[in-house]
Design an enzyme around this catalytic site. Sequence first.
Site, PDB file in Angstrom:
ATOM      1  N   GLU A  24      15.718 -87.465 -29.524  1.00  0.00           N
ATOM      2  CA  GLU A  24      16.044 -88.837 -29.915  1.00  0.00           C
ATOM      3  C   GLU A  24      15.953 -89.084 -31.419  1.00  0.00           C
ATOM      4  OE1 GLU A  24      13.240 -91.783 -28.546  1.00  0.00           O
ATOM      5  OE2 GLU A  24      11.664 -90.274 -28.386  1.00  0.00           O
TER       6      GLU A  24
ATOM      7  N   TYR B  13      13.252 -92.578 -19.636  1.00  0.00           N
ATOM      8  CA  TYR B  13      12.277 -93.388 -18.913  1.00  0.00           C
ATOM      9  C   TYR B  13      11.949 -92.801 -17.544  1.00  0.00           C
ATOM     10  CZ  TYR B  13      12.767 -96.775 -22.633  1.00  0.00           C
ATOM     11  OH  TYR B  13      12.753 -97.369 -23.860  1.00  0.00           O
TER      12      TYR B  13
ATOM     13  N   ASP C 224       5.579 -86.319 -26.796  1.00  0.00           N
ATOM     14  CA  ASP C 224       6.358 -85.530 -27.760  1.00  0.00           C
ATOM     15  C   ASP C 224       5.640 -84.270 -28.233  1.00  0.00           C
ATOM     16  OD1 ASP C 224       8.216 -87.509 -27.577  1.00  0.00           O
ATOM     17  OD2 ASP C 224       7.876 -88.356 -29.565  1.00  0.00           O
TER      18      ASP C 224
ATOM     19  N   THR D   4       0.496 -87.948 -26.216  1.00  0.00           N
ATOM     20  CA  THR D   4       1.841 -88.127 -26.727  1.00  0.00           C
ATOM     21  C   THR D   4       2.747 -87.158 -26.000  1.00  0.00           C
ATOM     22  OG1 THR D   4       3.310 -87.775 -28.611  1.00  0.00           O
ATOM     23  CG2 THR D   4       1.208 -86.650 -28.684  1.00  0.00           C
TER      24      THR D   4
ATOM     25  N   ARG E 182      10.696 -88.225 -31.237  1.00  0.00           N
ATOM     26  CA  ARG E 182      10.995 -89.104 -32.378  1.00  0.00           C
ATOM     27  C   ARG E 182      11.011 -88.321 -33.689  1.00  0.00           C
ATOM     28  NH1 ARG E 182      10.575 -94.450 -31.619  1.00  0.00           N
ATOM     29  NH2 ARG E 182      10.202 -94.721 -33.844  1.00  0.00           N
TER      30      ARG E 182
ATOM     31  N   GLY F 105      -1.190 -93.205 -33.392  1.00  0.00           N
ATOM     32  CA  GLY F 105      -1.459 -94.578 -33.794  1.00  0.00           C
ATOM     33  C   GLY F 105      -2.680 -95.144 -33.106  1.00  0.00           C
TER      34      GLY F 105
ATOM     35  N   ARG G 115       1.568-101.964 -26.849  1.00  0.00           N
ATOM     36  CA  ARG G 115       1.559-101.508 -28.234  1.00  0.00           C
ATOM     37  C   ARG G 115       0.982-102.609 -29.108  1.00  0.00           C
ATOM     38  NH1 ARG G 115       4.453 -96.842 -28.692  1.00  0.00           N
ATOM     39  NH2 ARG G 115       6.001 -96.390 -27.083  1.00  0.00           N
ATOM     40  N   GLY G 116       0.322-102.221 -30.196  1.00  0.00           N
ATOM     41  CA  GLY G 116      -0.253-103.210 -31.088  1.00  0.00           C
ATOM     42  C   GLY G 116      -1.467-103.882 -30.471  1.00  0.00           C
TER      43      GLY G 116
END
Length: 542
Positions: A366, A423, A267, A265, A312, A238, A211-212
């Site tokens: 979640e 996970y 989700d 994603t 999320r 993102g 990430r990032g």
Amino acid sequence: MDSVYRAPLPPKLRFESEYTGKSGPHPSVPTTVRRQVPADNCRCNGGMGDFVRSDPKIAHGEAGYVLEDVPHLTDYVPDLPTYTNPLQINPAYSVVKQYFVNIDDTVAQKIVVHKSSPRGIHFRRAGPRQKVYFESDEVHACIVTCGGLCPGLNTVIREIVCGLHHMYGVRRILGIDGGYKGFYARNTIPLTPKVVNDIHKRGGTILGTSRGGHDTSKIVDSIQDRGINQVYIIGGDGTQKGASVIFEEIQRRGLKVVVAGIPKTIDNDIAVIDKSFGFDTAVEEAQRAIYAAHVEAESVENGVGLVKLMGRNSGFIAMYATLASRDVDCCLIPESPFYLEGEGGLFDYIEKRLKENGHMVIVVAEGAGQELIDESKRSMGKEDASGNKQLDDVGHWLSDNIKEHFRKTQKMVINLKYIDPTYMIRAIPSNASDNVYCTLLAQSAVHGAMAGYTGFTVGPVNGRHAYIPFYRVTETQNKVVITDRMWARLLASTNQPSFLSPKELAEEKKLNEDAQTQLLDSYNAKGAETVVADQATSNNKP
């Protein structure tokens, strides 16, 4: 209305700048106006600040038709030569009739309309073109995976490599190790069909992820220094924002480099597209956790099985897993608020259900109930490296509160079992359905890149794959509409209360009805062309 619409011939269309308002005849190469804009809080850290973004390419046609087109190399690199698509002499495709997509084919975003509705927004249809803008030995491609794990990542990698190699004769393909930061901080991995042959049978990503790590200048410098001219970026909203910034910098430098996004994603919260890869696998694997919770619950007196699933901001996995299972008595998602205490609350429903059946199963996404968690226990606005808000563990919180409530009231003794398979689900290989879907996504991205399209994300829109501008999949998220039929089907399946007051339900329904009728009312009042120009930037997925 058919979901694939062949636009009128170019002279009947006109391109219009959304910001300048200037219009004219449809040009062979539409011009774009560049402006300085903020990075819109892109969820990738480092080096993004302000960047130059070109205006959307908007084409208008008859009867309220609007095409939200994607950029093309010829928009900013003049006089590019074209080449005959190698598929025309490929024996595997020579028997396929109408294999090449007509240049005017577009895909409608909405296919359920009123008879007086404008045609509405369309996207360019994905698929191979008769002419390409790269020769096979000229292509130097790279693939990068970013963000969290998701079933199907390795399948997408495999099919991009095999698609480039087998369909277009490309031999130079690199894997970027470890996400965005791998462009400037890690080694690359040479990719061939032999290297990726069996990777679809494994979970995770052979390229590694993070990430990032987004530093636009360093990334584009690396792309330029290595002589890469096709960049395939696999990641969520993102990551796609980061891809958009990379594309803008490449365009600013005038490089003949394609940037293609494959949305990822688990989700299923990417806007515009029908669904994201890995979602079907996640719903299927969630059944095992729900089944285990059900067995535990029904095996003891007043048994409660609580399962936390991904989601999320969007509760699609929880909703579809609940509908598929038929063992779930209550499903809690971020889009549907709930409360614990009092008549009609969650505790009251649990007590009634246990008295009726002797056991029950609860599925919670979640991101649900975050507003109920005590201030002292919240993560207080902390974010991870991708800019995602850190969530508190609603599963543990809900488990503790249910136990504490029944301990205090002493109405009954419950036996609660909490299962978190998050996970386990993320790390498994994709199922058959997702494997097929990943193949279509990868091949569509390859076809688009070879045809010179850039700055796009690929995905199915009403069952037809299309090229979608980056800004359309990053400006909003796909969420469950709790006044929609699908949520009503879930409520009918679980027989749970909505946890909403009649006033809240009426307000929610009115908001959705207003959104559905706004375009038609505006169309009748203002005229088709004015409305579709407004709609082109403000319309979200229904």
